[in-house]
Enzyme design. Structure first.
Site, PDB file in Angstrom:
ATOM      1  N   SER A 129       0.762   5.599   4.507  1.00 32.16           N
ATOM      2  CA  SER A 129       0.047   4.145   4.043  1.00 32.16           C
ATOM      3  C   SER A 129      -1.132   4.616   3.469  1.00 32.16           C
ATOM      4  CB  SER A 129      -0.086   3.261   5.366  1.00 32.16           C
ATOM      5  OG  SER A 129      -0.623   1.910   4.997  1.00 32.16           O
ATOM      6  N   HIS A 170       4.660   0.664   2.013  1.00 33.49           N
ATOM      7  CA  HIS A 170       5.106  -0.559   2.686  1.00 33.49           C
ATOM      8  C   HIS A 170       5.726  -1.360   1.504  1.00 33.49           C
ATOM      9  CE1 HIS A 170       2.820   0.900   6.035  1.00 33.49           C
ATOM     10  NE2 HIS A 170       1.715   0.768   5.469  1.00 33.49           N
TER      11      HIS A 170
END
Length: 239
Positions: A129, A170
């Site tokens: 991330s 994501h």
């Protein structure tokens, strides 16, 4: 020296959602029990996150884990100690969280320059991330949601620039119900440039000028997003 980076789109490490990728990160170190430095700046040095990472990479995967705490001990850790931690490890793993906040602190403390040295020395760089965004020129970030969870927008955050393009982690999910894919494509449509998108439970491995996608789950992949003749084009990487 061979330069190695693995960028992970997302997943819960304690649940084994990135196990295939984590094993590959360790393999790239070429050591059976490598030293791993965890940098949890983006989570403001969250204690639970640090503990879970240490248990997973340490107890489960057999690594020697240390942690670089920049919020918890800013007055007790010296610049020399920070440098020793970053440059005397086999693997660096950057955790997820607030990318914007992390990058600001890193540049203030000179962490960006030390990570560049580590990269050039062949230390394996990795992260999920925010910890994936940081290696690119920029990233599609939900950092503003940390300041106001009800009224915010995805933003582009400037990264370290070791890898070209703008990264969106994501890609097959979103933050607070706001889908990443749609908003990232809108960003590329507006700003142009090359976008790289990675689903959860998926990663891209970069070794010098070569790359490959590592998918943990079926149908979880990575994509190149670009703008051509006014249209946004999405193409699965490796296909």
């Amino acid at each position: 020296m061979i330069r190695k980076i693995i960028a992970i789109g997302g997943g819960e490490i304690s649940k084994g959602e990135t196990l295939t990728v984590d094993k590959r990160i360790i393999e790239l170190s070429r050591k059976p029990h490598p030293k791993v430095l965890f940098i949890p700046t983006a989570s403001s040095d969250n204690k639970t996150y640090c503990q879970k990472f240490s248990e997973y990479y340490g107890e489960k995967l057999g690594c020697k884990v240390s942690t670089l705490l920049l919020y918890s001990s800013p007055r007790t850790i010296s610049k020399k100690e920070i440098e020793n931690k970053i440059l005397n490890t086999d693997i660096i793993y950057v955790g997820g969280g607030n990318t914007l906040k992390m990058m600001k602190l890193w540049r203030k403390l000179g962490i960006d320059k030390l990570l560049e040295k580590a990269w050039k020395r062949g230390i394996v760089l990795s992260g999920m991330s925010a910890g994936a965004i940081c290696w690119f020129e920029g990233g599609h970030s939900d950092s503003m949601s940390f300041y106001n969870s009800k009224k915010w927008n995805y933003i582009k955050v400037r990264g370290l620039g070791f890898l070209k393009g703008t990264l969106c982690p994501h890609y097959n999910s979103g933050t607070n119900g706001i889908p990443r894919a749609k908003k990232f494509q809108e960003m590329i449509a507006k700003r142009g440039g090359t976008g790289i998108a990675i689903d959860n439970s998926c990663a891209i491995e970069f070794i010098d000028d070569s790359f490959k996608v590592i998918s943990v789950k079926p149908k979880h992949s990575a994509y190149r997003i670009s703008k051509r003749k006014g249209r946004v084009i999405s193409k699965e990487i490796g296909k």
